[in-house]
Design an enzyme around this catalytic site. Structure first.
Site, PDB file in Angstrom:
ATOM      1  NE  ARG A 234      -4.134  -1.343   0.390  1.00 14.12           N
ATOM      2  CZ  ARG A 234      -4.375  -2.284  -0.570  1.00 14.12           C
ATOM      3  NH1 ARG A 234      -3.491  -2.702  -1.559  1.00 14.12           N
ATOM      4  NH2 ARG A 234      -5.642  -3.165  -0.716  1.00 14.12           N
ATOM      5  CD  GLU A 263      -2.896   3.396  -4.983  1.00 12.87           C
ATOM      6  OE1 GLU A 263      -1.853   3.269  -4.825  1.00 12.87           O
ATOM      7  OE2 GLU A 263      -4.078   2.587  -5.217  1.00 12.87           O
ATOM      8  CG  HIS A 295      -3.253  -0.774  -6.743  1.00 15.73           C
ATOM      9  ND1 HIS A 295      -3.565   0.110  -5.674  1.00 15.73           N
ATOM     10  CD2 HIS A 295      -3.530  -1.935  -6.551  1.00 15.73           C
ATOM     11  CE1 HIS A 295      -3.741  -0.897  -4.850  1.00 15.73           C
ATOM     12  NE2 HIS A 295      -3.720  -2.007  -5.377  1.00 15.73           N
TER      13      HIS A 295
HETATM   14  P1  NAD Z   1      -2.042 -11.094   4.414  1.00 17.08           P
HETATM   15  O1  NAD Z   1      -2.949 -10.651   5.730  1.00 17.08           O
HETATM   16  O2  NAD Z   1      -2.089 -12.857   3.901  1.00 17.08           O
HETATM   17  O3  NAD Z   1      -0.226 -11.129   4.985  1.00 17.08           O
HETATM   18  C1  NAD Z   1      -0.046  -9.967   5.343  1.00 17.08           C
HETATM   19  C2  NAD Z   1       1.008 -10.268   6.465  1.00 17.08           C
HETATM   20  O4  NAD Z   1       1.653  -8.964   7.055  1.00 17.08           O
HETATM   21  C3  NAD Z   1       0.841 -11.197   7.717  1.00 17.08           C
HETATM   22  O5  NAD Z   1       1.617 -12.180   7.436  1.00 17.08           O
HETATM   23  C4  NAD Z   1       1.040 -10.317   8.884  1.00 17.08           C
HETATM   24  O6  NAD Z   1       1.522 -11.024   9.991  1.00 17.08           O
HETATM   25  C5  NAD Z   1       2.024  -9.208   8.366  1.00 17.08           C
HETATM   26  N1  NAD Z   1       2.059  -8.109   9.196  1.00 17.08           N
HETATM   27  C6  NAD Z   1       1.184  -7.382   9.747  1.00 17.08           C
HETATM   28  N2  NAD Z   1       1.684  -6.489  10.215  1.00 17.08           N
HETATM   29  C7  NAD Z   1       3.208  -6.394  10.151  1.00 17.08           C
HETATM   30  C8  NAD Z   1       4.023  -5.579  10.616  1.00 17.08           C
HETATM   31  N3  NAD Z   1       4.089  -4.707  11.395  1.00 17.08           N
HETATM   32  N4  NAD Z   1       5.490  -5.928   9.915  1.00 17.08           N
HETATM   33  C9  NAD Z   1       5.527  -7.004   9.299  1.00 17.08           C
HETATM   34  N5  NAD Z   1       4.634  -7.819   8.884  1.00 17.08           N
HETATM   35  C10 NAD Z   1       3.274  -7.565   9.420  1.00 17.08           C
HETATM   36  O7  NAD Z   1      -1.876 -10.197   3.243  1.00 17.08           O
HETATM   37  P2  NAD Z   1      -1.624 -10.496   1.810  1.00 17.08           P
HETATM   38  O8  NAD Z   1      -2.590 -11.095   1.016  1.00 17.08           O
HETATM   39  O9  NAD Z   1      -0.295 -11.285   1.493  1.00 17.08           O
HETATM   40  O10 NAD Z   1      -1.496  -9.020   1.219  1.00 17.08           O
HETATM   41  C11 NAD Z   1      -0.699  -7.975   1.582  1.00 17.08           C
HETATM   42  C12 NAD Z   1      -0.890  -6.574   1.493  1.00 17.08           C
HETATM   43  O11 NAD Z   1      -0.560  -6.662  -0.062  1.00 17.08           O
HETATM   44  C13 NAD Z   1      -2.521  -6.395   1.525  1.00 17.08           C
HETATM   45  O12 NAD Z   1      -2.537  -5.727   2.993  1.00 17.08           O
HETATM   46  C14 NAD Z   1      -2.572  -5.190   0.706  1.00 17.08           C
HETATM   47  O13 NAD Z   1      -2.272  -4.081   1.139  1.00 17.08           O
HETATM   48  C15 NAD Z   1      -1.546  -5.411  -0.641  1.00 17.08           C
HETATM   49  N6  NAD Z   1      -2.128  -5.794  -1.713  1.00 17.08           N
HETATM   50  C16 NAD Z   1      -1.768  -5.111  -2.954  1.00 17.08           C
HETATM   51  C17 NAD Z   1      -2.219  -5.628  -4.189  1.00 17.08           C
HETATM   52  C18 NAD Z   1      -1.961  -4.805  -5.464  1.00 17.08           C
HETATM   53  O14 NAD Z   1      -2.489  -5.145  -6.536  1.00 17.08           O
HETATM   54  N7  NAD Z   1      -0.749  -4.005  -5.587  1.00 17.08           N
HETATM   55  C19 NAD Z   1      -3.164  -6.735  -4.418  1.00 17.08           C
HETATM   56  C20 NAD Z   1      -3.213  -7.362  -3.156  1.00 17.08           C
HETATM   57  C21 NAD Z   1      -2.795  -7.129  -1.925  1.00 17.08           C
END
Ligand code: NAD
Length: 334
Positions: A234, A263, A295
């Protein structure tokens, strides 16, 4: 159930309509983002379906409630744009699509890393102009280098697997270390160590109050000089002004962004006939070692199909039991 779908593009309509066939849900498609001003469009709908740049803050949720809305179905994984405390107080349920295709984002991240390292975006333009010189296109082998993966959930875990496949050493940081990543050889280390030792840092944690501007001036100063930073998480995980300073000083060697803090005013629209008003974004675009996309990491047919199916399942779950399978609530994330 009547559902007001905000920020609709043609592809959303196609995939959602296909997934909704036979479900009995009536989808009303709207192009504008959800905001306090557009919330009245949801009049008569029991649910709204929203995306990453829709605003579901307390004011918007209160307006939605006045229009009869009881359920917010996010068609994305992140839920940083929803005020969950306000939703709870208003008895509005919220659900998301937790993992639609972690491969889509993870593979895209690998694509950004490769394109940035080997300057494919510059080579593409050069060759089209008859310039076959290689000066300025020098990259490095990923094999044997160190990648730092911040957040090893659904997406980060696949990133670890892909980068380990290149022969990279993996440092990881997460609140909950993942056994699969450990089995792939990832070593969980404190964030400072990860930034200090990684040749490439890639961000895959959610945006929360704790992770907002996780990458700021201090963190950039603590990076390995000339390292690559990639953010497909994000936008607000990084301080964009600090990125400009880090690029100017050379501390950041290259930067790949698929997300940007501001964005919402830019991405997903064709603004090619308009003046760019965001000076920080404009400055970032001037660096030859910066690759920014709008994105699109999630944007594969498989992901859109899975997003649509889970979104419809969430709507059906809410309608039939009041408890959508992928509910996000203040209690569940506390
Ligand atoms: P997820 O919930 O499966 O994994 C997120 C991980 O981050 C978890 O393991 C959690 O424990 C960890 N986490 C939480 N707080 C943390 C911190 N302070 N330090 C380190 N790790 C921490 O989520 P996901 O499906 O892997 O997605 C991750 C992120 O990617 C989403 O939250 C979203 O913002 C982003 N995303 C972006 C796109 C895109 O098109 N660019 C698409 C999907 C998701």
């Amino acid at each position: 159930m009547k559902v007001a779908v905000f920020s609709t593009k043609g592809y959303d309509r196609n995939f959602l309509q296909r997934a909704a066939e036979g479900s009995g849900h009536e989808l009303l498609f709207f192009e504008p983002h959800l905001s306090p001003e557009t919330a009245p469009l949801a009049r008569g709908a029991e649910a709204v379906c929203i995306f990453v740049n829709d605003i579901a803050d307390a004011e918007t949720l209160a307006e939605l409630k006045r229009q009869g809305v009881l359920f917010v179905a996010l068609r994305c994984a992140g839920f940083n744009n929803v005020d969950l405390a306000a939703a709870h107080d208003l008895a509005i349920k919220v659900a998301r699509v937790p993992a639609y295709s972690p491969h889509a984002v993870a593979e895209y991240t690998a694509g950004l890393i490769l394109a940035l390292n080997r300057k494919l975006y510059r080579a593409y333009n050069r060759v089209r102009e008859g310039n076959f010189a290689l000066e300025g296109l020098l990259g490095f082998d990923l094999n044997g280098k160190t990648a730092g993966v911040v957040g090893t959930g659904a997406i980060g875990r696949v990133v670890v697997r892909i980068l380990a496949g290149f022969g990279m050493n993996i440092l990881a940081h997460d609140l909950k270390p993942d056994p699969d990543c450990k089995a792939l050889g990832a070593r969980y280390v404190p964030l400072d160590e990860l930034f200090a030792q990684s040749d490439i840092v890639t961000l895959h944690c959610p945006l929360t109050p704790d992770t907002r501007h996780l990458v700021d001036d201090a963190r950039i100063a603590a990076m390995k000089p000339g390292a690559m930073l990639v953010n497909t998480g994000r936008g607000a995980l990084v301080d964009a002004k600090a990125l400009v300073r880090g690029l100017k000083s050379g501390q950041i060697g290259s930067l790949g962004l698929d997300v940007y803090e501001e964005e919402a005013d830019l991405f997903f629209e064709d603004l090619s006939n308009q003046m760019l008003r965001d000076d920080v974004f404009a400055r970032l675009l001037t660096f030859p070692n910066v690759l920014i996309t709008g994105h699109q990491a999630f944007f594969t047919a498989e992901a859109l199909s899975a997003i649509a199916e889970t979104t419809i399942a969430n709507l059906t779950g809410f309608q039939t039991s009041g408890r959508p399978e992928h509910e996000v609530s203040i209690e569940r994330i506390a």
